[in-house]
Motif scaffolding. Structure first.
Motif, PDB file in Angstrom:
ATOM      1  N   TRP A  76       6.262  18.867  -3.522  1.00 25.00           N
ATOM      2  CA  TRP A  76       5.903  18.340  -2.213  1.00 25.00           C
ATOM      3  C   TRP A  76       5.087  17.078  -2.395  1.00 25.00           C
ATOM      4  CZ3 TRP A  76       1.245  19.397   1.116  1.00 25.00           C
ATOM      5  CH2 TRP A  76       1.513  19.232   2.473  1.00 25.00           C
ATOM      6  N   LYS A  77       5.171  16.164  -1.466  1.00 24.15           N
ATOM      7  CA  LYS A  77       4.399  14.920  -1.527  1.00 24.15           C
ATOM      8  C   LYS A  77       3.023  15.145  -0.897  1.00 24.15           C
ATOM      9  CE  LYS A  77       4.673  10.134  -0.017  1.00 24.15           C
ATOM     10  NZ  LYS A  77       5.389   9.219   0.878  1.00 24.15           N
ATOM     11  N   VAL A  78       1.973  14.728  -1.585  1.00 26.51           N
ATOM     12  CA  VAL A  78       0.605  14.892  -1.105  1.00 26.51           C
ATOM     13  C   VAL A  78      -0.101  13.541  -1.183  1.00 26.51           C
ATOM     14  CG1 VAL A  78      -0.283  15.593  -3.351  1.00 26.51           C
ATOM     15  CG2 VAL A  78      -1.446  16.373  -1.295  1.00 26.51           C
ATOM     16  N   SER A  79      -1.096  13.329  -0.341  1.00 24.01           N
ATOM     17  CA  SER A  79      -1.775  12.034  -0.270  1.00 24.01           C
ATOM     18  C   SER A  79      -2.816  11.875  -1.380  1.00 24.01           C
ATOM     19  CB  SER A  79      -2.453  11.870   1.093  1.00 24.01           C
ATOM     20  OG  SER A  79      -3.213  10.689   1.126  1.00 24.01           O
ATOM     21  N   VAL A  80      -2.522  10.986  -2.313  1.00 28.48           N
ATOM     22  CA  VAL A  80      -3.462  10.668  -3.385  1.00 28.48           C
ATOM     23  C   VAL A  80      -4.650   9.892  -2.801  1.00 28.48           C
ATOM     24  CG1 VAL A  80      -3.760   9.471  -5.591  1.00 28.48           C
ATOM     25  CG2 VAL A  80      -1.620  10.653  -5.096  1.00 28.48           C
ATOM     26  N   HIS A  81      -4.374   9.000  -1.831  1.00 29.19           N
ATOM     27  CA  HIS A  81      -5.450   8.267  -1.167  1.00 29.19           C
ATOM     28  C   HIS A  81      -6.502   9.234  -0.630  1.00 29.19           C
ATOM     29  CE1 HIS A  81      -2.831   4.747  -1.129  1.00 29.19           C
ATOM     30  NE2 HIS A  81      -3.769   4.028  -0.520  1.00 29.19           N
ATOM     31  N   SER A  82      -6.040  10.251   0.093  1.00 25.32           N
ATOM     32  CA  SER A  82      -6.964  11.203   0.718  1.00 25.32           C
ATOM     33  C   SER A  82      -7.669  12.066  -0.316  1.00 25.32           C
ATOM     34  CB  SER A  82      -6.210  12.091   1.710  1.00 25.32           C
ATOM     35  OG  SER A  82      -5.696  11.306   2.761  1.00 25.32           O
ATOM     36  N   ALA A  83      -6.956  12.451  -1.360  1.00 27.18           N
ATOM     37  CA  ALA A  83      -7.555  13.291  -2.406  1.00 27.18           C
ATOM     38  C   ALA A  83      -8.679  12.551  -3.119  1.00 27.18           C
ATOM     39  CB  ALA A  83      -6.489  13.742  -3.404  1.00 27.18           C
ATOM     40  N   VAL A  84      -8.433  11.306  -3.490  1.00 25.69           N
ATOM     41  CA  VAL A  84      -9.454  10.543  -4.207  1.00 25.69           C
ATOM     42  C   VAL A  84     -10.627  10.209  -3.288  1.00 25.69           C
ATOM     43  CG1 VAL A  84      -9.924   8.393  -5.442  1.00 25.69           C
ATOM     44  CG2 VAL A  84      -7.830   9.671  -5.913  1.00 25.69           C
ATOM     45  N   ALA A  85     -10.342   9.868  -2.034  1.00 21.18           N
ATOM     46  CA  ALA A  85     -11.424   9.564  -1.095  1.00 21.18           C
ATOM     47  C   ALA A  85     -12.325  10.780  -0.883  1.00 21.18           C
ATOM     48  CB  ALA A  85     -10.856   9.079   0.239  1.00 21.18           C
ATOM     49  N   SER A  86     -11.729  11.945  -0.667  1.00 23.49           N
ATOM     50  CA  SER A  86     -12.555  13.141  -0.432  1.00 23.49           C
ATOM     51  C   SER A  86     -13.262  13.586  -1.709  1.00 23.49           C
ATOM     52  CB  SER A  86     -11.725  14.285   0.146  1.00 23.49           C
ATOM     53  OG  SER A  86     -10.862  14.838  -0.823  1.00 23.49           O
ATOM     54  N   GLY A  87     -12.586  13.443  -2.855  1.00 24.59           N
ATOM     55  CA  GLY A  87     -13.226  13.775  -4.126  1.00 24.59           C
ATOM     56  C   GLY A  87     -14.395  12.858  -4.419  1.00 24.59           C
ATOM     57  N   ALA A  88     -14.221  11.570  -4.129  1.00 17.00           N
ATOM     58  CA  ALA A  88     -15.300  10.600  -4.339  1.00 17.00           C
ATOM     59  C   ALA A  88     -16.490  10.926  -3.429  1.00 17.00           C
ATOM     60  CB  ALA A  88     -14.800   9.185  -4.069  1.00 17.00           C
ATOM     61  N   LEU A  89     -16.201  11.252  -2.183  1.00 16.15           N
ATOM     62  CA  LEU A  89     -17.280  11.595  -1.254  1.00 16.15           C
ATOM     63  C   LEU A  89     -18.005  12.863  -1.712  1.00 16.15           C
ATOM     64  CD1 LEU A  89     -18.854  11.105   1.333  1.00 16.15           C
ATOM     65  CD2 LEU A  89     -17.060  12.335   2.572  1.00 16.15           C
ATOM     66  N   ALA A  90     -17.264  13.832  -2.211  1.00 11.58           N
ATOM     67  CA  ALA A  90     -17.876  15.070  -2.706  1.00 11.58           C
ATOM     68  C   ALA A  90     -18.794  14.788  -3.898  1.00 11.58           C
ATOM     69  CB  ALA A  90     -16.792  16.074  -3.077  1.00 11.58           C
ATOM     70  N   VAL A  91     -18.340  13.925  -4.798  1.00  6.54           N
ATOM     71  CA  VAL A  91     -19.171  13.572  -5.958  1.00  6.54           C
ATOM     72  C   VAL A  91     -20.414  12.814  -5.495  1.00  6.54           C
ATOM     73  CG1 VAL A  91     -19.269  12.137  -8.049  1.00  6.54           C
ATOM     74  CG2 VAL A  91     -17.294  13.628  -7.645  1.00  6.54           C
ATOM     75  N   LEU A  92     -20.249  11.877  -4.569  1.00  7.70           N
ATOM     76  CA  LEU A  92     -21.400  11.152  -4.034  1.00  7.70           C
ATOM     77  C   LEU A  92     -22.428  12.105  -3.429  1.00  7.70           C
ATOM     78  CD1 LEU A  92     -19.735   8.057  -2.329  1.00  7.70           C
ATOM     79  CD2 LEU A  92     -21.373   8.008  -4.214  1.00  7.70           C
ATOM     80  N   ALA A  93     -21.939  13.103  -2.682  1.00 12.61           N
ATOM     81  CA  ALA A  93     -22.846  14.078  -2.065  1.00 12.61           C
ATOM     82  C   ALA A  93     -23.555  14.914  -3.130  1.00 12.61           C
ATOM     83  CB  ALA A  93     -22.080  14.966  -1.104  1.00 12.61           C
ATOM     84  N   THR A  94     -22.849  15.235  -4.198  1.00 15.18           N
ATOM     85  CA  THR A  94     -23.450  15.998  -5.292  1.00 15.18           C
ATOM     86  C   THR A  94     -24.565  15.209  -5.961  1.00 15.18           C
ATOM     87  OG1 THR A  94     -21.345  17.132  -5.678  1.00 15.18           O
ATOM     88  CG2 THR A  94     -22.948  17.188  -7.465  1.00 15.18           C
ATOM     89  N   VAL A  95     -24.345  13.915  -6.146  1.00 11.07           N
ATOM     90  CA  VAL A  95     -25.315  13.076  -6.849  1.00 11.07           C
ATOM     91  C   VAL A  95     -26.454  12.621  -5.939  1.00 11.07           C
ATOM     92  CG1 VAL A  95     -25.626  10.890  -8.094  1.00 11.07           C
ATOM     93  CG2 VAL A  95     -23.598  12.280  -8.508  1.00 11.07           C
ATOM     94  N   PHE A  96     -26.109  12.142  -4.755  1.00  5.94           N
ATOM     95  CA  PHE A  96     -27.107  11.495  -3.900  1.00  5.94           C
ATOM     96  C   PHE A  96     -27.562  12.345  -2.710  1.00  5.94           C
ATOM     97  CE2 PHE A  96     -24.784   7.969  -5.912  1.00  5.94           C
ATOM     98  CZ  PHE A  96     -25.845   7.345  -6.554  1.00  5.94           C
ATOM     99  N   GLY A  97     -26.932  13.493  -2.510  1.00  7.08           N
ATOM    100  CA  GLY A  97     -27.346  14.376  -1.426  1.00  7.08           C
ATOM    101  C   GLY A  97     -26.436  14.305  -0.210  1.00  7.08           C
TER     102      GLY A  97
END
Length: 193
Positions: free
Chosen positions: A125-146
Motif C-alpha cells: 500500500w502507498k503511505v505518505s513519507v512526508h507525513s511520517a517524517v513530519a510527525s516523527g520529527a515533531l515527536a523527536v522535538l517534543a522528546t528533546v525540547f518538551g
C-alpha cells in the motif's frame, strides 16, 4: 482546485519534504547536544539522510527510473528505497563508528526504523513519507525540547492536507504516515537518546 490553493499546497508539500526536516533537525539536535562540534555531527547526519538521498532521487528521476522527486507511484518507491536506505544506513554506521553524540545517532536510527516500516507497508500500500517524517520529527522535538513544541502540530496537519489536496495521497495514507512516524520514532529515540 483554485490556483491560490494549489500554490499553497505545493509550497507546503515542497517545504515539508522529508529532506528539509532532516536538514534542520539533525544539526539542531547536534547543536543542542554538543554545541559547534555537535552541529558538525548533525551536518554529517544531514548529508546521509537528506542531501545524498535527494541526489539519488534526482538521478533516478533524470534516468527515468521514476516519474519525479516525490516518487509518487508505489512500485517506483520500492525501486528507489534501496538507494535511499543505503545512504541512511551508511550514515548511521559512520555516526556509530565515529562516536557521534547520542542525540544525533538516536535520530538517524529512528529514521532508519521509520523508513523500514514504511518500506514494508509500501510493498502492499502507498503511505505518505512526508507525513511520517513530519510527525516523527515533531515527536523527536517534543522528546528533546518538551511538549511546547506541539505548537508545530498544525504544520504536520497542513503538510498532510497538501499531500491529499495535490492528489498524491488519500486521507488514510496520510493518517497512517502520521501514526507510523510518531509511533516508531518516539519510543526508539527515547530509548536510545
Amino acid at each position: 482546485m483554485p490556483r491560490g490553493e494549489a500554490r499553497w499546497a505545493w509550497l507546503l508539500s515542497d517545504g515539508g519534504e522529508p529532506r528539509n526536516w532532516m536538514l534542520i533537525l539533525a544539526p539542531l539536535l547536534g547543536w543542542h547536544a554538543n554545541g559547534w562540534a555537535g552541529l558538525r555531527w548533525g551536518a554529517l547526519a544531514a548529508l546521509f539522510t537528506a542531501v545524498l538521498p535527494t541526489l539519488i532521487l534526482h538521478l533516478g528521476e533524470r534516468r527515468r527510473y521514476w516519474g519525479d522527486r516525490h516518487v509518487r507511484r508505489r512500485q517506483d518507491r520500492i525501486v528507489a528505497a534501496p538507494g535511499v536506505l543505503a545512504s541512511v544506513l551508511t550514515g548511521t554506521a559512520l555516526l556509530y563508528a565515529l562516536d557521534a553524540p547520542v542525540a544525533v545517532v538516536a535520530l538517524v536510527t529512528a529514521m532508519v526504523a521509520v523508513l523500514l516500516a514504511l518500506l514494508v507497508i509500501t510493498f502492499f500500500w502507498k503511505v505518505s513519507v512526508h507525513s511520517a517524517v513530519a510527525s516523527g520529527a515533531l515527536a523527536v522535538l517534543a522528546t528533546v525540547f518538551g511538549p511546547w513544541t506541539f505548537v508545530l502540530a498544525p504544520l504536520v496537519v497542513l503538510i498532510g492536507w497538501s499531500r491529499v489536496r495535490l492528489r498524491c495521497h488519500t486521507v488514510g495514507q496520510v493518517a497512517v504516515g502520521v501514526l507510523i512516524g510518531a509511533a516508531v520514532s518516539t519510543p526508539l529515540y527515547t530509548y536510545l537518546g
